[in-house]
Design a protein around this motif. Structure first.
Motif, PDB file in Angstrom:
ATOM      1  N   GLY A  24       9.470 -10.604   7.661  1.00  9.57           N
ATOM      2  CA  GLY A  24       8.634 -10.039   8.726  1.00  9.57           C
ATOM      3  C   GLY A  24       8.779  -8.544   8.912  1.00  9.57           C
ATOM      4  N   CYS A  25       9.210  -7.825   7.863  1.00 10.40           N
ATOM      5  CA  CYS A  25       9.390  -6.366   7.998  1.00 10.40           C
ATOM      6  C   CYS A  25       8.047  -5.666   8.196  1.00 10.40           C
ATOM      7  CB  CYS A  25      10.116  -5.794   6.782  1.00 10.40           C
ATOM      8  SG  CYS A  25       9.140  -5.821   5.252  1.00 10.40           S
ATOM      9  N   GLY A  26       6.977  -6.231   7.648  1.00  8.18           N
ATOM     10  CA  GLY A  26       5.636  -5.686   7.884  1.00  8.18           C
ATOM     11  C   GLY A  26       5.253  -4.535   6.985  1.00  8.18           C
ATOM     12  N   TYR A  27       6.050  -4.211   5.950  1.00 11.69           N
ATOM     13  CA  TYR A  27       5.706  -3.096   5.053  1.00 11.69           C
ATOM     14  C   TYR A  27       4.383  -3.355   4.333  1.00 11.69           C
ATOM     15  CZ  TYR A  27      10.504  -1.274   5.478  1.00 11.69           C
ATOM     16  OH  TYR A  27      11.678  -0.776   5.951  1.00 11.69           O
ATOM     17  N   CYS A  28       4.081  -4.617   4.083  1.00 16.69           N
ATOM     18  CA  CYS A  28       2.862  -4.963   3.348  1.00 16.69           C
ATOM     19  C   CYS A  28       1.607  -4.669   4.167  1.00 16.69           C
ATOM     20  CB  CYS A  28       2.897  -6.436   2.956  1.00 16.69           C
ATOM     21  SG  CYS A  28       3.244  -7.542   4.337  1.00 16.69           S
ATOM     22  N   VAL A  29       1.741  -4.639   5.482  1.00 17.20           N
ATOM     23  CA  VAL A  29       0.552  -4.508   6.346  1.00 17.20           C
ATOM     24  C   VAL A  29      -0.130  -3.143   6.166  1.00 17.20           C
ATOM     25  CG1 VAL A  29      -0.295  -4.561   8.718  1.00 17.20           C
ATOM     26  CG2 VAL A  29       1.432  -6.203   7.982  1.00 17.20           C
ATOM     27  N   PRO A  30       0.603  -2.017   6.310  1.00 13.58           N
ATOM     28  CA  PRO A  30      -0.072  -0.737   6.073  1.00 13.58           C
ATOM     29  C   PRO A  30      -0.309  -0.447   4.601  1.00 13.58           C
ATOM     30  CG  PRO A  30       2.220  -0.350   6.625  1.00 13.58           C
ATOM     31  CD  PRO A  30       1.987  -1.818   6.778  1.00 13.58           C
ATOM     32  N   ALA A  31       0.415  -1.133   3.709  1.00 14.73           N
ATOM     33  CA  ALA A  31       0.230  -0.882   2.274  1.00 14.73           C
ATOM     34  C   ALA A  31      -1.122  -1.394   1.792  1.00 14.73           C
ATOM     35  CB  ALA A  31       1.352  -1.544   1.474  1.00 14.73           C
ATOM     36  N   CYS A  32      -1.643  -2.432   2.417  1.00 19.96           N
ATOM     37  CA  CYS A  32      -2.922  -3.013   1.975  1.00 19.96           C
ATOM     38  C   CYS A  32      -4.068  -2.072   2.336  1.00 19.96           C
ATOM     39  CB  CYS A  32      -3.151  -4.383   2.622  1.00 19.96           C
ATOM     40  SG  CYS A  32      -4.768  -5.081   2.195  1.00 19.96           S
ATOM     41  N   PRO A  33      -4.818  -1.571   1.357  1.00 15.29           N
ATOM     42  CA  PRO A  33      -5.907  -0.638   1.674  1.00 15.29           C
ATOM     43  C   PRO A  33      -7.117  -1.310   2.308  1.00 15.29           C
ATOM     44  CG  PRO A  33      -5.845  -1.069  -0.681  1.00 15.29           C
ATOM     45  CD  PRO A  33      -4.687  -1.802  -0.090  1.00 15.29           C
ATOM     46  N   PHE A  34      -7.121  -2.641   2.328  1.00 15.88           N
ATOM     47  CA  PHE A  34      -8.260  -3.373   2.882  1.00 15.88           C
ATOM     48  C   PHE A  34      -7.959  -3.966   4.262  1.00 15.88           C
ATOM     49  CE2 PHE A  34      -8.409  -3.655  -1.746  1.00 15.88           C
ATOM     50  CZ  PHE A  34      -9.638  -3.066  -1.992  1.00 15.88           C
TER      51      PHE A  34
END
Lengths: 92, 298
Positions: free
Chosen positions: B152-162
């Motif tokens: 649940g660190c959430g790094y993937c959330v802003p990494a996704c350009p969509f």
């Protein structure tokens, strides 16, 4: 408009409820519980639950009867499960 | 699309068993590990029925969310989220040839509808950003979050350009479309594509889908829809910024921004080196300034 906030503060945290039934569907940390009336309910495991998603599929495979302690989820048609434990069938 | 060859083999309505390799009947493709699979979404065929949204929620046991009316046309799902892995955009076009015009040519619609989903990028930024390895590439060339590993660190959330990946407030983990990984392993077509009544969502091997999409664009051009183009296919808009291609790509008839898609998405990893360089240069500049100020004192 401060009254709802005041009322929430006075009432404290949302009371925990309990439901018993059989786990019929499991997907990741989500499961469907069918209660004794045949009504199905959707639950999501809370991040504080002492149950891991890996522990849910065996409950479904064994059609295990479980007792779930839960709270309602805001803006969702589903409930947040805080604990899932096996229970016995009530005597007829 | 022609009827798959094996479809005539199972005419009965009730089945007493699983059909082996059922995807051959429903999508005309056998699902085998080691091959690339994806979605081709032809937005010109979408009628906004939301069968894909419902099928996704039914199969994945996802709860209905955003209870109430958004006030945004007929769209009450709002956006892709931790609990909505398919989202049908309803776009009412204003201005030229839109539904808000006083006059409109017959048989023309100002509505644009598009069923949005995780793009399962070839170079997936979410996967690159994940520090725990919870996001991984499957044997079907799709990108999936392993729930038991996600912290649940959430790094993937802003990494996704969509803006696809979302953290659930309830279980604290990242969620997104799995391209029905469990169904693929069982030889089944993903639920959304199977439910789509107009074949706007087509599932298949990526090369076949890309070929099919090129033919569809050419057909639309012949019919007079010169604005039809592919988004996310190799060499097309959407497949930019080192993303490679998108395994879930689209046929659009307006600018990507109209569909809430970025015109030129990029990998977040591309910005690491310039950011690091800028930070180091700023530190060096500050150190030089401090040295100059302090060395000037008596």
């Amino acid at each position: 408009m401060a009254f709802p906030l005041l009322r929430m503060q006075l009432s404290g945290p949302v009371a925990m409820r309990t439901m018993e039934g059989v786990v019929t569907i499991v997907q990741e940390g989500r499961f469907q519980l069918t209660d004794d009336d045949g009504v199905s309910h959707l639950f999501l495991l809370s991040h504080r639950a002492a149950v891991e998603p890996d522990q849910l599929p065996p409950l479904q495979h064994h059609q295990a009867r479980v007792r779930v302690h839960y709270t309602p989820a805001r803006n969702l048609i589903g409930f947040v499960a805080h604990s899932v434990e096996r229970s016995e069938m009530p005597a007829a | 699309m022609d009827m798959p060859a094996r479809a005539a083999e199972e005419p009965q309505s009730r089945l007493d068993r699983m059909i082996p390799n059922e995807s051959e009947l429903t999508a005309g493709v056998r699902i085998e590990p080691g091959k690339s699979y994806g979605f081709f979404t032809d937005t010109t065929l979408c009628i906004g029925c939301k069968a894909c949204e419902v099928a996704c929620k039914e199969w994945n046991n996802l709860p209905a969310d955003n209870i109430g009316l958004t006030g945004q046309s007929y769209d009450n799902t709002g956006a892709l989220s931790a609990n909505s892995w398919r989202h049908v955009n309803f776009i009412e076009k204003a201005g030229a040839c839109g539904v808000r015009d006083n006059t409109q040519a017959p048989f023309q619609s100002g509505w644009l509808m598009m069923s949005d989903v995780c793009k399962h990028c070839h170079n997936a930024p979410c996967l690159e950003a994940c520090p725990t390895g919870a996001l991984f590439r499957t044997e079907f060339d799709t990108v999936v979050v392993q729930q038991d590993i996600c912290n649940g660190c959430g790094y993937c959330v802003p990494a996704c350009p969509f803006g696809v990946v979302d953290l659930s407030e309830l279980d604290g983990k990242a969620h997104k479309c799995t391209l029905c990984y469990d169904r693929l392993k069982g030889g089944l077509e993903p639920a959304c594509a199977k439910a789509c009544p107009t074949d706007s969502i087509q599932f298949g091997e990526l090369e076949d889908l890309q070929e099919r999409a090129e033919k569809r664009v050419a057909q639309l051009h012949e019919l007079g829809a010169a604005n039809a183009y592919l988004y996310g296919a190799p060499g097309s808009p959407g497949a930019t910024g080192d993303l490679g291609h998108l395994n879930a790509f689209f046929l659009l008839t307006d600018r990507p921004e109209t569909y809430n898609l970025p015109p030129a998405p990029t990998r977040a990893a591309n910005r690491v080196a310039p950011s690091l360089g800028t930070g180091l240069a700023a530190m060096a500049g500050l150190a030089l300034a401090a040295f100059a100020i302090l060395s000037g004192r008596d």
